[in-house]
Scaffold this motif. Structure first.
Motif, PDB file in Angstrom:
ATOM      1  N   ALA C 297       0.831  -1.203   0.000  1.00  0.00           N
ATOM      2  CA  ALA C 297       0.000   0.000   0.000  1.00  0.00           C
ATOM      3  C   ALA C 297       0.864   1.250   0.000  1.00  0.00           C
ATOM      4  O   ALA C 297       2.088   1.180   0.073  1.00  0.00           O
ATOM      5  N   GLU C 300       0.936   2.823   5.879  1.00  0.00           N
ATOM      6  CA  GLU C 300       0.421   1.843   6.827  1.00  0.00           C
ATOM      7  C   GLU C 300      -1.084   1.943   6.992  1.00  0.00           C
ATOM      8  O   GLU C 300      -1.755   0.957   7.307  1.00  0.00           O
ATOM      9  N   ILE C 301      -1.609   3.141   6.838  1.00  0.00           N
ATOM     10  CA  ILE C 301      -3.048   3.318   7.034  1.00  0.00           C
ATOM     11  C   ILE C 301      -3.791   2.695   5.857  1.00  0.00           C
ATOM     12  O   ILE C 301      -4.773   1.976   6.031  1.00  0.00           O
ATOM     13  N   GLY C 302      -3.296   2.968   4.657  1.00  0.00           N
ATOM     14  CA  GLY C 302      -3.890   2.330   3.487  1.00  0.00           C
ATOM     15  C   GLY C 302      -3.797   0.814   3.586  1.00  0.00           C
ATOM     16  O   GLY C 302      -4.715   0.087   3.185  1.00  0.00           O
ATOM     17  N   GLY C 305      -6.264  -0.546   6.122  1.00  0.00           N
ATOM     18  CA  GLY C 305      -7.590  -0.346   5.544  1.00  0.00           C
ATOM     19  C   GLY C 305      -7.908  -1.430   4.530  1.00  0.00           C
ATOM     20  O   GLY C 305      -8.996  -2.009   4.531  1.00  0.00           O
ATOM     21  N   ALA C 306      -6.961  -1.729   3.673  1.00  0.00           N
ATOM     22  CA  ALA C 306      -7.175  -2.766   2.665  1.00  0.00           C
ATOM     23  C   ALA C 306      -7.360  -4.128   3.344  1.00  0.00           C
ATOM     24  O   ALA C 306      -8.208  -4.924   2.946  1.00  0.00           O
ATOM     25  N   LEU C 308      -8.586  -4.664   6.289  1.00  0.00           N
ATOM     26  CA  LEU C 308      -9.912  -4.706   6.899  1.00  0.00           C
ATOM     27  C   LEU C 308     -10.983  -4.870   5.823  1.00  0.00           C
ATOM     28  O   LEU C 308     -11.975  -5.590   6.024  1.00  0.00           O
ATOM     29  N   GLY C 309     -10.768  -4.222   4.682  1.00  0.00           N
ATOM     30  CA  GLY C 309     -11.699  -4.397   3.569  1.00  0.00           C
ATOM     31  C   GLY C 309     -11.753  -5.857   3.130  1.00  0.00           C
ATOM     32  O   GLY C 309     -12.821  -6.404   2.865  1.00  0.00           O
ATOM     33  N   ALA C 310     -10.596  -6.493   3.084  1.00  0.00           N
ATOM     34  CA  ALA C 310     -10.550  -7.900   2.696  1.00  0.00           C
ATOM     35  C   ALA C 310     -11.376  -8.745   3.661  1.00  0.00           C
ATOM     36  O   ALA C 310     -12.119  -9.635   3.252  1.00  0.00           O
ATOM     37  N   PHE C 332      -7.548   2.674  12.788  1.00  0.00           N
ATOM     38  CA  PHE C 332      -8.206   1.584  12.064  1.00  0.00           C
ATOM     39  C   PHE C 332      -8.462   0.383  12.967  1.00  0.00           C
ATOM     40  O   PHE C 332      -9.456  -0.328  12.812  1.00  0.00           O
TER      41      PHE C 332
ATOM     42  N   GLY D  75      -8.760   2.751   0.569  1.00  0.00           N
ATOM     43  CA  GLY D  75      -8.004   1.569   0.980  1.00  0.00           C
ATOM     44  C   GLY D  75      -8.927   0.397   1.268  1.00  0.00           C
ATOM     45  O   GLY D  75      -8.687  -0.734   0.830  1.00  0.00           O
ATOM     46  N   VAL D  76      -9.985   0.670   2.014  1.00  0.00           N
ATOM     47  CA  VAL D  76     -10.921  -0.396   2.359  1.00  0.00           C
ATOM     48  C   VAL D  76     -11.552  -0.959   1.086  1.00  0.00           C
ATOM     49  O   VAL D  76     -11.639  -2.177   0.899  1.00  0.00           O
ATOM     50  N   THR D  83     -10.180  -8.783  -2.959  1.00  0.00           N
ATOM     51  CA  THR D  83     -10.648 -10.061  -2.422  1.00  0.00           C
ATOM     52  C   THR D  83     -11.820 -10.613  -3.232  1.00  0.00           C
ATOM     53  O   THR D  83     -11.938 -11.810  -3.420  1.00  0.00           O
TER      54      THR D  83
END
Ligand SMILES: Cc1ncc(C[n+]2csc(CCOP(=O)(O)OP(=O)(O)O)c2C)c(N)n1
Ligand SMILES: Cc1ncc(C[n+]2csc(CCOP(=O)(O)OP(=O)(O)O)c2C)c(N)n1
Ligand code: SF4
Ligand code: SF4
Ligand SMILES: [Mg+2]
Ligand SMILES: [Mg+2]
Lengths: 624, 330, 624, 330
Positions: C297, C300-302, C305-306, C308-310, C332, D75-76, D83
Motif C-alpha cells: 500500500a 500503513e493506514i492504506g 484499511g485494505a 480490513l476491507g478484505a 483503524f 483503501g478499504v 478479495t
C-alpha cells in the motif's frame, strides 16, 4: 388539562427554592443551543453560579420533528455553588412532540413542562415523535405540571407585520421562549437585547424581529401568569472580582492568547476540524492580534507536524483534536518525545471507540494518551476538572512543556468543551509567569542532549541563532546529538527521558484531599470532568453523615507525590470514571494501590444520584 | 545581504553513510555549493527531511536540521516557516517519502504556496528499506516486494505538482552539478512553495534508472533543457524541436524545416498548459524550470493579517479575558 | 604472534565441547549475513540445535571499512537444546579491522579469532577502524588465540583465472570463509553447493566462482590445519520428524500460506515496507499459489484499511509492520474493534521510541498494542517466543480472530524476525483446523450484532450473499445494526465487546509453569522473544541449586486463567522484559499482582548471564 | 445478466438524516436509479464511505455497506475489490474526506487502476463538522475556521485525478439527475478505477456554491457538456465553442465563424492533454466524461497472476513448509 395562563399557586421549583435545573429542548433547527446559551449568559450576569450541559444528539441534522433531531440544553443555577448541570430537570421547555418524548424521562416527578402547543396541533408532528394520541390530551402527562403555551402562534402574531418570511419568523420562536423564561426566573432582558444588537448588526430586520419575540415572550409571562410571581434566585456568594460565563473550548482559546501574550512566543495552533474540538480552532482563529496563528491542516498528522515544526522554530506549537485524531498523532508524539521539544496536545474526548458517539462525552482516552506510542515514550498528561479550569490546565500544560522540553497531552471532554460556568477573570498578577528558556549563547552550549541538572531538560535553541546550528530527529542520539546505536547509550537515554518526566512531580503540589479527611471510611478518586459530580455526591453523602473523602487528579502523569501514602490511609478506595476503569488500572499498575472501580460509559456525565448510591452502598450505615 | 558562508562551512563532521557511488553525494555537494552562493548566513537555513536514504541529508548539512517522520516533512517545514518566515526552509525527501506515505502532505504544501523549497530525490525505488517498489517505479519492474513485477502505473511528480497548483516546479539530475545548482538557486529565490524533482541514481537497488539521461549519448539525445524564452530544442546541436500538434499535444519537428513552429518555453505562463504537456513527456526528458509564477506566500499572508489585527486590536489581554459580558462582584 | 597454519593443540571450543558460539563479522558489503545464514543452514542439516542473531548495525550502508558499517552474525549450536544465540562468542571471524574492533568485546577471554589478514595490510583500513597500530602486531590481542588467514588474497588466488572483475572476486570472500568454517566444524559442503547452484542459476560464472571459493576455504582448513582436527558437534537429540532451519519472518509467511490453504479463505497481506517487517511481505509475495495475495500500500493506514476491507469482503486481512506503523494503524484498529471483523496485525517490534534504533530489537510496544486506541477498544494480543513459534502464534492469532470476530495483534521482535532455529515441520494432521464461520442463510440471521452465545461473536456475512445486505461502520450501533446514540445501548455494547475478548480465555490453556514448581522461591515471568534467555538462565540456576521457576506468556490479552493464583504461590515474582516494565504494569494493573521488574533496554536480546545474576541476587544462597 | 432489482429496492428503512434541501438527496435518488438500471443483483453492490455528511450514504443504500474512517475509504474498497473482484464496489466521499485527509489514498487508488468507482461529493465545504473550509473552498472564503478568508488556492479534483493517471474521470451535478445517472452507469461499466466529481449543494454551510451552473440562466450559459466525438460547444444553441489557442491553451471561438476550429471531444485520447486543459477551466464548467481509456485493472492482473502461480505450483503445503533444505530425524 391545564390551559395556558392558568396561574399556579406554587413556584416552579419545589425543593429548596434557590436551585433550579431547566432543560430547553426542540428540533435542531429551533435554535435551542442559542436560547440556552443566552439564558446562561443572563443567569451568570445575574450573579448565580451555574453549570450547563448542551446536548446535540447526532452528527447529522436529522429531518425536522424526528426523535434523532432533538437538541437539548440543560442548565442548573443557584445562589450557592453549582457543580453539575443537575441530574434531572425541574422545568422542561419542549418545542415539539419529539422533544417532549425524548426529554420527559429526565424531568423529575411533579416537574413543570412548558410545551409549545402549536406544534401539537399537527398530526404529523405527533406521528414523527411516535405518539399515537396527543400527550397533552390523553392524560399521559398526569403527574407533571403542564403548561401548554402556543409559542409558535404567539411568535407569528408578534411578528405579523415584520415583513419577514414564514421560515424566518418561525426561527424567532426561541427568543419568545427565552423571553418567557427570563420573566419566570427574573432574568434581566438587557444583556440579551445587547447581544441581539451586536449579532444582527448587518440585519436590522432580524434584530428587530428577535427583539420583538423576546419581549413578547417576556410580556406573555407577565400577563399570562403561568406562575404567581417570577422566581428570583439571589446571586451566589462568590469571590469578589470580575466574572464571566465561559465554556471549556473558549477557555482553551483564551489560554492560548494568554500564553502568547505572556510568554512573547509565537503560538501556532495547528489543527484539523473534529467534533467536539473544532470550536477551539474557530475561536482561536479570531485571536491573531494576541500573537496566536491558526492553521487548518489537511489532516491531524499534518497538524501535529506543523505544531512540532513551530516548536522547533522556537515558537510554541499546539494542536487540538478528539480521540480519532489523537490516535493518528501517536507517531508524531513519539518524535516529540525523542526530540524533546515542547508541544501542547489537547484531546477533547468524545464517545468511542472509533467514530463512536461523536457528540457525546467520555473519558476513555486516558490510556491512549499515556501509552499510545511505540517504544518507551513517556509524556505528561493533564486533565481539567471544569469548563473554566480548561484555561488553567492549558497554561499549566504549556508551563510544563516549556520547562521540561516535552510534549504534554491535555485531556478535556465534550462535557467540558460545550458546558459553561461562571469564571472569575484573573488579573494580570494572577497569571503565571511563562518564561521560555531558550539558549542563544554558543559559549553556554555543551551538547544537544546535555541536560539542565534541575529539570533534566535539554537546551532549546531556535534556528536563526548563529553558532548553534544543530540537527535533531527520531533516531536515537547520544548526549552530543550524534546518531548512536550504542546499547548502553540507548539505555541511558531511555532512562533519562523517563527521569525527566518523573521529575516533573517535584514541581507539583503533593496529593491532597478535595473533601473529607484521612481516616474516613472511603476515598473516592476521580479525574477530569467528573469533578463536579463527584464533589457534589461526596458533599451530599458527608452531609448525610457518611465518612467519605474525595481526591481529584489534575496530573495523570506524573502522578502527584504522596498519592499512594494518602490513599493508603483509607480502608477502601473507589475510582470513579467514565470509562471501563483506566485510571484504576493505572493506580494499581503504577502505585500498587488496591482500588475498586465505579465506571459508567453512557456518553453522558455522571448522575450525582448514581454516585451517591454507590458511595452509600460501600460506606453503609449512614444517617441523616 | 552580506558575505555568506563558504561551501565547506556547510559540511558537518558526521560520516556520510550513503553507499559509495550513491547519487546523493553529488546532490549534497551541489546543495552546499548553491547555498554558499546565496549569501545567506548558515544559521538561517533549516533542512527538514522525512525518512529514507535521501532523508539523512540534514545530518550532513551544517545548518539547522530536523530529520522527522516518514512522509511528514512538509507539515513540519510549514510550521517552521509560519513561525519564522525569515528562515530559508528546505525539505529533502525521497520518492517514497514524498509520494507514497507523504503524497497528501506534499500536495497540500504546494497548494498552500507556503514558502518552503522541496528537493525530491527520485530514484524510483525505496533505498533505505532495501529495494521495494516506489510510487515512481515503472510498471513491470521486479523488486523484492513485487517479484511478479509492479502492477501499478508510476506517478509523475511534476505533473502532480502542477495539478496541485504549484507555483515553482523544476527538474534536474544528481550528476548535473551546474544545472542542479542553478535550479536550487532559482528555487531559493522563489516566493512560495518550490519543488525540484532530482533524478537520482541508487546504484545498489536501481542502478542506471536514468542512464538514458546521464549516459554520454543520452545527454545529447534525450535531454530537453527548458530555458525561459528559448525554443524547445534538443538533440545534437538542437537538431530536434517540439511543437504543438494541433490536437492539444506535442509533436517533434525539425527546427531546420519549420523554425517558427518550435514552441518557445514560457515558464511564467499564467496557465500551466504547456508545462502539463512537458510533465508527461518521457522522451526527451525535460530538465529545468517547468513553471515559475508568482502568488502570495502563505506565511506572508498570515503575517500581514496578524499585523493588521494587532494594529486594529482594541483592548489588551484583560479585555479579552473578560469578554463583552463580564460582571463584577464587589 | 601466531602465523597462519600453525596447528593448535586444542580444539576451538574449550568448555564442554558440544556447544559453540561463532560470530562472523565484516563490512556490510562483505556478505556476512549470507555466509552466516548458509552456515546456519548447514548446521541445522547436520542435526544440531541452534539459534542465531544477525546484527545489521545501521539503517544506511556506511562507507566501507568504518565502524558503523560493520555487519555481524552470531550463531550458537550444540548437540543439546539451544535457546539463545549465546552471550559471548567462542570464535570470531573478522573480515576487516573495523569488524575486529567492534566485536572483540563480545568474544570470551581466550576465544579464537580468525582474521582476514589481507585487510590488515592496508593503513587506511586500520585508520578507519581507529587503530593507530596494527592489532595483529602490537600485542593487543594477547589473551586470545589469533589466526590470521589471508582470506582476501587466498580468494583472489583461487579465482585468478575466473574471468571475473576484481570487485566480483572480492565479493566471494565470504564463501572462502564459509568453506573454512565448514571444515573447522565438520559441516558438509553439499547443502551450500546445492544452494549456490539454485541461486546463481542464471549466472554460471558466479556460481562457479563461489563454488571455487567455498572449496578453496575448505581445503585451506584441511591443509593449513588451523586446528588439529575439525570439531564435530554431534546431532542434538530432537524429536523425530522433518526439520528445517527457519527464521521468524519466514515463519510468518509460511503461516499465512498455511492459513489460506487450510481455511480456504482468500488471505490478503496488505503492508507497507518497514524494517524489520519488510521481509514478511517479500516472502509472502512469492506464495500466491497458496491463495495469499500481497498488496504494497501507499502507507500503513492504506494497508490496514485494505486488510480490513478484505475481511469485510469475507477473506482474511493481515497487515505486518513495526512500531511506527502500528502507531499509525491505531485508528483503524478501533474501527476493526467496533465493526467486529477478523484481522491479524503483526508488529515486528524494533528499538524505539520514534525512529529509534530501527535495526535493533526491543519489546516496548506492548502497552501500545493493548491501549493505543481511543475509547474502550480491547483486542487480543499475542507474542511468539522463538523464530519457529512465529508460525504457530500467527495461526493462533488467526484462529482467535476468526472465532471471535476481532482484530488480533501479534507482537514479534526484530530478534525473532531475523534469528533462525531448527523447526520441526508439522504434518497436515498437526495443523489446526481453521473453519471460518460465515453466515449465508438469511433464515438464521437475527441482527448484525446478535451474538453467538458461546463466543459472543457477531455473525460474519460476506457481500455477495443474497438477502443479507447490511451496513457496518464506526458509529455505535444497536444489536440490529442500527446507528444508536442511546446511552444504555452504548454501555451495553461497550460491555459486550469487552466480554467477548475476556471470554477468549475460556478457550486457552490455563497459566502453567515453564520450569520449576509452585513453592519455589522465585517465579520469573516473561513474554515474547526473551523465552530462550529466561529458560536458559532459569535452568542454569536450577542446576546450580536455586529454587526458581519460570512462566512464559504467549497470550497478553486476555491473560490465561489462573495466572494470579499460580503467581500467588511464589514469595517473589520477577517480570523480565526488554522495556521499562510494561508487562509488570499490566500484571499489577489487571491482576493486582505484586511483582518486581528486571528490564533492559539496549536494543539487543537478554544476556543469559545478566539474568542469572539477578535471579541469584534475589534467591540468594545457591549451591552447585 | 438477469433482471436486476428496482430502484425502490435500493432504499433502506433508515431515516435519512441530511438537512432538508441538501443536494445529497438528489444524488441518492440518482444512484438508486442508476443501480437499478445496471441489472446487477443488489447483494453484489458494496458502498464504502469515509466520514462526512456525504459518507452517511451507505446507510441509505440497501446493499452491503461500510462506513469507514475519515479519508480512508479507498483503501478499504481496494481490499474488498482485491478479495472479491466480482463485486461492484463504490466509494462515496466528500471533498474534505477525499482531498484533505484522504488525498494520498485517493490518488494512489487511481494510480493503481483498481476497479472501484468513486463518487466525490464536492460541496466545497466541510458539512458534517459545521462549515469549515475544505481543500476545494475558494480563496478568500470566510468560514468559522478562516474568519479572515481562506488563504490557500483550491484543488481541482479532476486535474489531480488526471495527473494521477486516472483512466476514467467525469463530472456531474447533484440536480442534473439524468446526466448524473448516465455518468454513474458509465463509471459502472469502466474497467479499473473511475472517479466522478459531483458538484453538490450544501444549503446550510455553502448554499449556492454552484449556482452559476444550476441556475436556469447558468445551465445555458455556463455549462459545457463533454460528449465523445462532439464539438466542444456551449451557450444558447451551442453558440460558443472552444478551440486550441495555438499556445497550448484553450480559447473561445464562434462556431458560426470558424466551425472547423472547434475542438471535437475525444475522451479516449491516449494522452490527457485536452482533458488537462478542460480540468482547469472555470467558465464554462465542463460536465461529462473527461477521460475514459482502457488499462488493465489491478484486481484482474493480480488474479491472473495468482491463477498462473496456482497452475505452475509444483508442490503442496507440505513441500512449502519443509522447504528445499529439510532433513529428517528418524
Ligand atoms: C511510518 C513508517 N513507515 C515506514 C517506514 C520505513 N521506511 C523508511 S524509508 C522508506 C522508503 C524510502 O524510500 P524513499 O522515500 O524513496 O527514499 P530513498 O531511501 O529511496 O532515498 C520506508 C518505507 C518508516 N520509517 N516509517
Ligand atoms: C480522523 C478524523 N478527523 C476528523 C474528523 C471530523 N470530520 C468528520 S467529517 C469531516 C469533513 C467533512 O467534509 P467533507 O468530506 O467535505 O464531507 P461533507 O460533510 O461536506 O459531505 C471532518 C473533518 C473525523 N471524523 N475523523
Ligand atoms: S541504497 Fe541506494 S539510495 Fe540508498 S544510499 Fe545506497 S545507493 Fe544511495
Ligand atoms: S450540512 Fe450541508 S452537506 Fe451536510 S447534510 Fe446539511 S446541507 Fe447537506
Ligand atoms: Mg527512493
Ligand atoms: Mg464537503
Amino acid at each position: 388539562m391545564i390551559t395556558p395562563g392558568e396561574p399556579l399557586a406554587s413556584r416552579p421549583v419545589p425543593e429548596g427554592g434557590s436551585r433550579v435545573t431547566i432543560r430547553i429542548a426542540g428540533d435542531s433547527g429551533d435554535g435551542i443551543q442559542l436560547a440556552g446559551g443566552r439564558f446562561a449568559g443572563a443567569t451568570a450576569l445575574a450573579g448565580n453560579d451555574l453549570a450547563t450541559l448542551p446536548d446535540f444528539p447526532a452528527e447529522i441534522r436529522a429531518p425536522a420533528g424526528t426523535l434523532p433531531g432533538v437538541s437539548g440544553y440543560q442548565i442548573q443555577f443557584a445562589s450557592t455553588e453549582v457543580l453539575t448541570p443537575g441530574d434531572r430537570a425541574d422545568v422542561l421547555v419542549a418545542f415539539n412532540p419529539a422533544a417532549l418524548r425524548v426529554n420527559l424521562p429526565d424531568l423529575r416527578p411533579g416537574g413543570v413542562v412548558i410545551v409549545n402547543s402549536t406544534a401539537f396541533e399537527d398530526e404529523t408532528g405527533l406521528r414523527k415523535a411516535g405518539y399515537e394520541t396527543n400527550p397533552l390530551e390523553d392524560g399521559s402527562l398526569d403527574g407533571y405540571r403542564v403548561h401548554p403555551v402556543a409559542i409558535g402562534r404567539l411568535t407569528r402574531e408578534a411578528l405579523a407585520d415584520s415583513g419577514l418570511g414564514a421560515r424566518q419568523v418561525e426561527r424567532c420562536k426561541n427568543f419568545f421562549a427565552l423571553g418567557l423564561l427570563s420573566w419566570m426566573f427574573a432574568r434581566p432582558l438587557e444583556p440579551t437585547l445587547r447581544w441581539i444588537e451586536r449579532r444582527f448588526r448587518d440585519r436590522p430586520d432580524l434584530a428587530e424581529a428577535n427583539r420583538r419575540a423576546l419581549t413578547a415572550g417576556y410580556h406573555f409571562g407577565d400577563t399570562a401568569r403561568l406562575f404567581e410571581t417570577p422566581l428570583e434566585i439571589p446571586p451566589a456568594e462568590v469571590a469578589a472580582g470580575v466574572w464571566r460565563a465561559l465554556d471549556g473550548n473558549e477557555a482553551i482559546a483564551l489560554a492560548l492568547a494568554t500564553l502568547a501574550e505572556r510568554s512573547g512566543l509565537d503560538v501556532l495552533l495547528a489543527s484539523y476540524p473534529i467534533t467536539p474540538a473544532s470550536t477551539v480552532l474557530h475561536r482561536t482563529s479570531r485571536l491573531e492580534a494576541f500573537g496566536v496563528t491558526t492553521f487548518q491542516a489537511e489532516d491531524e498528522i499534518g497538524a501535529v507536524g506543523a505544531a512540532l515544526g513551530a516548536s522547533f522554530a522556537g515558537g510554541l506549537g499546539v494542536t487540538t483534536t478528539s480521540g480519532p485524531g489523537l490516535a493518528l498523532k501517536g507517531e508524531f508524539l513519539g518524535l516529540a518525545v525523542m526530540t524533546e521539544l515542547p508541544l501542547v496536545v489537547i484531546d477533547i474526548q468524545r464517545g468511542g471507540p472509533s467514530t463512536g458517539l461523536p457528540t457525546r462525552t467520555e473519558q476513555a482516552d486516558l490510556l491512549m494518551a499515556l501509552f499510545g506510542r511505540h517504544g518507551e515514550a513517556p509524556l505528561p498528561v493533564l486533565a481539567p476538572r471544569s469548563p473554566g479550569d480548561c484555561f488553567w490546565t492549558v497554561l499549566e500544560a504549556a508551563r510544563i512543556a516549556l520547562r521540561s522540553m516535552t510534549p504534554v497531552v491535555v485531556l478535556s471532554e465534550g462535557y467540558l468543551a460545550n458546558g459553561s460556568e461562571p469564571f472569575r477573570v484573573p488579573g494580570e498578577d494572577e497569571l503565571p509567569e511563562i518564561r521560555p528558556r531558550r539558549l542563544s549563547d554558543p559559549q553556554r552550549f555543551e551538547g544537544t542532549y546535555v541536560r539542565d541538572p534541575e529539570t533534566l531538560a535539554r537546551p532549546w535553541i531556535a534556528p536563526g541563532t548563529p553558532g548553534l546550528e544543530h540537527r535533531i530527529g527520531g533516531l536515537e542520539k547520544d548526549e552530543l546529538g550524534r546518531v548512536s546505536y550504542d546499547p548502553d547509550n540507548h539505555e541511558r537515554m531511555v532512562a533519562a527521558r523517563a527521569a525527566k518526566i518523573a521529575r516533573i512531580a517535584d514541581d507539583l503540589p503533593p496529593a491532597a484531599l478535595e473533601e473529607g479527611e484521612p481516616g474516613d471510611d472511603l476515598l473516592v478518586i476521580g479525574w477530569g470532568g467528573t469533578w463536579g459530580a463527584i464533589t457534589e455526591a461526596v458533599r451530599a453523602e458527608r452531609a448525610a453523615g457518611r465518612r467519605v473523602a474525595s481526591l481529584h487528579l489534575r496530573h495523570l502523569n506524573p502522578l502527584p507525590r504522596g498519592l499512594a501514602e494518602l490513599a493508603g490511609r483509607f480502608p477502601r478506595v473507589l475510582v470513579a470514571e467514565r470509562n471501563c476503569g483506566q485510571l484504576a488500572l493505572l493506580l494499581r499498575g503504577r502505585l500498587g494501590l488496591d482500588v475498586e472501580s465505579f465506571t459508567r460509559v453512557r456518553g453522558i456525565p455522571f448522575v450525582v444520584a448514581e454516585l451517591r448510591e454507590r458511595i452509600a452502598a460501600i460506606v453503609g450505615g449512614g444517617v441523616s | 545581504m552580506g558575505r555568506g558562508p563558504t561551501r565547506k562551512e556547510f559540511a558537518t563532521d558526521q560520516d556520510v553513510r550513503w553507499c559509495p557511488g550513491c547519487g546523493d553525494y553529488a546532490i549534497l555537494a551541489s546543495v552546499q555549493t548553491a547555498f554558499a552562493k546565496l549569501g545567506v548566513p548558515r544559521e538561517k537555513f533549516v533542512v527538514v527531511s522525512g525518512i529514507g536514504c535521501s532523508s539523512r541529508f540534514p545530518y550532513y548539512m551544517n545548518t539547522y536540521g530536523f530529520h522527522t517522520l516518514h512522509g511528514r516533512a512538509p507539515g513540519v517545514a510549514t510550521g517552521i516557516k509560519l513561525t519564522r518566515p525569515d528562515l530559508s526552509v528546505w525539505v529533502v525527501t525521497g520518492d517514497g517519502d514524498a509520494l507514497a506515505i507523504g503524497a497528501g502532505h506534499l500536495l497540500h504544501a504546494l497548494r498552500r504556496n507556503v514558502g518552503i523549497r522541496i528537493l525530491l530525490f527520485n530514484n524510483r525505488i525505496y533505498g533505505l528499506t532495501k529495494g521495494q517498489a516506489s510510487p515512481t517505479s515503472e510498471t513491470g519492474k521486479t523488486t523484492p516486494s513485487t517479484p511478479g513485477g509492479v502492477a501499478d502505473r508510476p506517478f509523475r511528480p511534476v505533473a502532480l505538482a502542477l495539478a496541485a497548483g504549484a507555483t515553482f516546479v523544476a527538474r534536474s539530475v544528481d550528476r548535473f552539478g551546474a544545472h542542479l545548482q542553478e535550479m536550487i538557486e532559482r528555487a531559493a529565490r522563489h516566493e512560495g512553495a518550490a519543488l525540484i524533482e532530482i533524478l537520482q541514481n541508487c546504484n545498489i537497488f536501481n542502478d542506471g534508472a536514468f542512464a538514458e539521461v546521464t549516459g554520454r549519448a543520452g545527454r545529447e539525445e534525450n535531454v530537453l533543457y527548458l530555458e525561459h524564452g528559448r525554443p524547445l530544442r534538443f538533440g545534437p546541436d538542437g537538431s530536434r524541436g517540439l511543437a504543438l500538434d494541433g490536437a492539444g499535444g506535442l509533436v517533434e519537428v525539425d527546427p531546420g524545416q519549420a523554425p517558427g513552429r518550435v514552441l518557445v518555453h514560457d515558464e511564467r505562463a499564467p496557465d500551466s498548459a504547456v508545462p502539463d504537456l512537458l510533465a508527461r513527456l518521457d522522451a526527451p526528458v525535460p530538465l529545468g524550470v517547468f513553471r515559475d509564477v508568482s502568488a502570495p506566500a502563505l506565511e506572508q499572508v498570515l503575517r500581514e493579517r496578524r499585523e493588521a489585527a494587532r494594529r486594529a486590536r482594541d483592548g489588551g489581554l484583560a479585555e479579552l479575558l473578560a469578554g463583552p459580558n463580564a460582571w463584577t462582584v464587589p
